[in-house]
Design an enzyme around this catalytic site. Structure first.
Site, mmCIF file in Angstrom:
data_model
loop_
_atom_site.group_PDB
_atom_site.id
_atom_site.type_symbol
_atom_site.label_atom_id
_atom_site.label_comp_id
_atom_site.label_asym_id
_atom_site.label_seq_id
_atom_site.Cartn_x
_atom_site.Cartn_y
_atom_site.Cartn_z
ATOM 1 N N SER A 87 0.850 -1.189 0.000
ATOM 2 C CA SER A 87 0.000 0.000 0.000
ATOM 3 C C SER A 87 0.885 1.239 0.000
ATOM 4 C CB SER A 87 -0.891 0.007 1.248
ATOM 5 O OG SER A 87 -1.595 1.233 1.366
ATOM 6 N N ASN A 122 -0.692 3.960 1.263
ATOM 7 C CA ASN A 122 -1.509 4.724 2.198
ATOM 8 C C ASN A 122 -0.846 4.725 3.583
ATOM 9 O OD1 ASN A 122 -3.486 5.494 4.076
ATOM 10 N ND2 ASN A 122 -5.133 4.889 2.688
ATOM 11 N N ALA A 123 -0.299 5.881 3.964
ATOM 12 C CA ALA A 123 0.438 5.968 5.233
ATOM 13 C C ALA A 123 -0.459 5.593 6.412
ATOM 14 C CB ALA A 123 0.983 7.385 5.413
ATOM 15 N N GLY A 173 -11.712 6.957 3.130
ATOM 16 C CA GLY A 173 -12.756 6.201 2.438
ATOM 17 C C GLY A 173 -14.148 6.645 2.863
ATOM 18 N N TYR A 174 -14.993 5.671 3.151
ATOM 19 C CA TYR A 174 -16.384 5.960 3.491
ATOM 20 C C TYR A 174 -16.583 6.235 4.982
ATOM 21 C CZ TYR A 174 -17.326 4.144 -1.197
ATOM 22 O OH TYR A 174 -17.344 3.943 -2.549
ATOM 23 N N ASP A 175 -15.498 6.378 5.747
ATOM 24 C CA ASP A 175 -15.626 6.582 7.192
ATOM 25 C C ASP A 175 -16.610 7.686 7.583
ATOM 26 O OD1 ASP A 175 -13.892 4.524 7.660
ATOM 27 O OD2 ASP A 175 -12.223 5.756 8.350
ATOM 28 N N ASP A 184 -7.680 -6.007 1.103
ATOM 29 C CA ASP A 184 -8.689 -5.416 0.237
ATOM 30 C C ASP A 184 -9.905 -5.236 1.117
ATOM 31 O OD1 ASP A 184 -9.594 -4.328 -2.184
ATOM 32 O OD2 ASP A 184 -10.726 -6.137 -2.620
ATOM 33 N N SER A 185 -10.413 -4.043 1.123
ATOM 34 C CA SER A 185 -11.469 -3.698 2.059
ATOM 35 C C SER A 185 -12.505 -2.864 1.334
ATOM 36 C CB SER A 185 -10.904 -2.880 3.223
ATOM 37 O OG SER A 185 -9.828 -3.575 3.818
ATOM 38 N N HIS A 236 -13.126 -3.229 10.895
ATOM 39 C CA HIS A 236 -12.967 -4.417 10.062
ATOM 40 C C HIS A 236 -11.507 -4.756 9.835
ATOM 41 C CE1 HIS A 236 -12.777 -0.775 7.764
ATOM 42 N NE2 HIS A 236 -12.561 -1.373 6.612
#
Lengths: 202, 202
Positions: A9, A11-12, A157-159, A74-75, A184
């Site tokens: 990834s 993404n830090a 994301g959708y948070d 993968d989420s 998750h």
């Protein structure tokens, strides 16, 4: 000497999430590095039909290309009123890839007429570890619902739209520690801890 | 004297589709009128979880508001790789309502990485008739797949992206007669013909 583990990834926030979970579990001897810290390799597109398939493919690619142990996830968000979608297409729901604001806006618009009692959703994460010829995939789920407007500026994301069951605030309003404990990906990564501990002592 | 039947739609193509199907079946004595030809009434938002639920709600509203027999449909594209979505959200998939070009563009972008063998889809239509206290709902399906680029300028909605099974051209490349003969809505409307014939002679 610590063993390097590649997290597939850039993404830090994801790298730090794994670092925090390892630290809390007292796992020492692993150095977590991201894709920006290894020589570039070709990353296959995520074409799997399931989170587990995609996570495993990414971890295999990373391990094969670098020779390092590799963790990949993968989420995504699985929305009841969308029959479980955006699912594996969460990151590209609005067309482009990783456009969080556009994805959130689209999801809200799609659900405009969906009444409160049908706004259930869950975040799902598959985390895979490929190392020394072994493969493990763990799944974590976080149940909740889709709010009617975004709230909070933590997370990603959708948070901002996701309100976990049992609370009234969005995932983006939780502290990183609160989110790790419930999320998750936190659940899936903690399920990977035994396999990661073996690496650390191996 | 002919009996007026309200089709709860402002889409001239839908009105004409029903007129053609009635003519082909030799059903006379029905005058098909659209929402623009009756006094305005409040239309409830489509919040149902199924096509049948939405079609029936629309037909009930139309019959109650106008006193006419009312035909209503709810139709959409059910894409395998999206777990059956856009489904009941087909018309507002890109956020706004009825933005065909934006909906098609979004669907294509979402499916960019979905391989050919997983691009199966079907158009589904539920057509309801409410008249004289009777309610009938019929379902029609049209199996096919989602192409990689739009083709044709006939039809509406997702027609340019939908390639019906057994052919190589999109639904938007079919003549209206070809489409009526095969389409989901054609199938559902023909299944309603016996009930419509009763109205005509009633």
């Amino acid at each position: 000497m610590s063993r390097r583990v590649l997290v597939a990834s850039r993404n830090a926030k994801k790298l730090n999430e794994l670092r925090r979970i390892l630290a809390e579990a007292g796992v020492e001897g692993l150095e977590i590095v991201g894709l920006d810290e290894v020589p570039p390799y070709e990353e296959a597109p995520e074409t799997g039909a399931t989170f587990a398939e995609n996570a495993l493919a990414k971890a295999r690619d990373g391990a094969a290309a670098t020779g390092l142990a590799c963790v990949a996830d993968d989420s995504g968000l699985s929305v009841d009123a969308l029959n479980g979608m955006p699912g594996v297409l969460s990151a590209r729901w609005s067309g482009g890839h990783g456009a969080d604001a556009a994805n959130n806006e689209l999801l809200l618009a799609q659900l405009t007429d969906v009444p409160d009692e049908r706004r259930g959703a869950r975040f799902v994460s598959a985390c895979a570890l490929v190392a020394d010829g072994r493969e493990v995939v763990m799944i974590g789920e976080w149940p909740g619902r889709v709010a009617r407007e975004p709230a909070g500026d933590g997370g990603f994301g959708y948070d901002p739209l996701f309100v976990p069951d049992g609370g009234a605030v969005s995932a983006a309003q939780l502290t990183p520690a609160e989110k790790d404990a419930a999320s998750h990906r936190g659940r899936a990564l903690r399920a990977l801890l035994p396999a990661l501990e073996e690496l650390a002592v191996g």
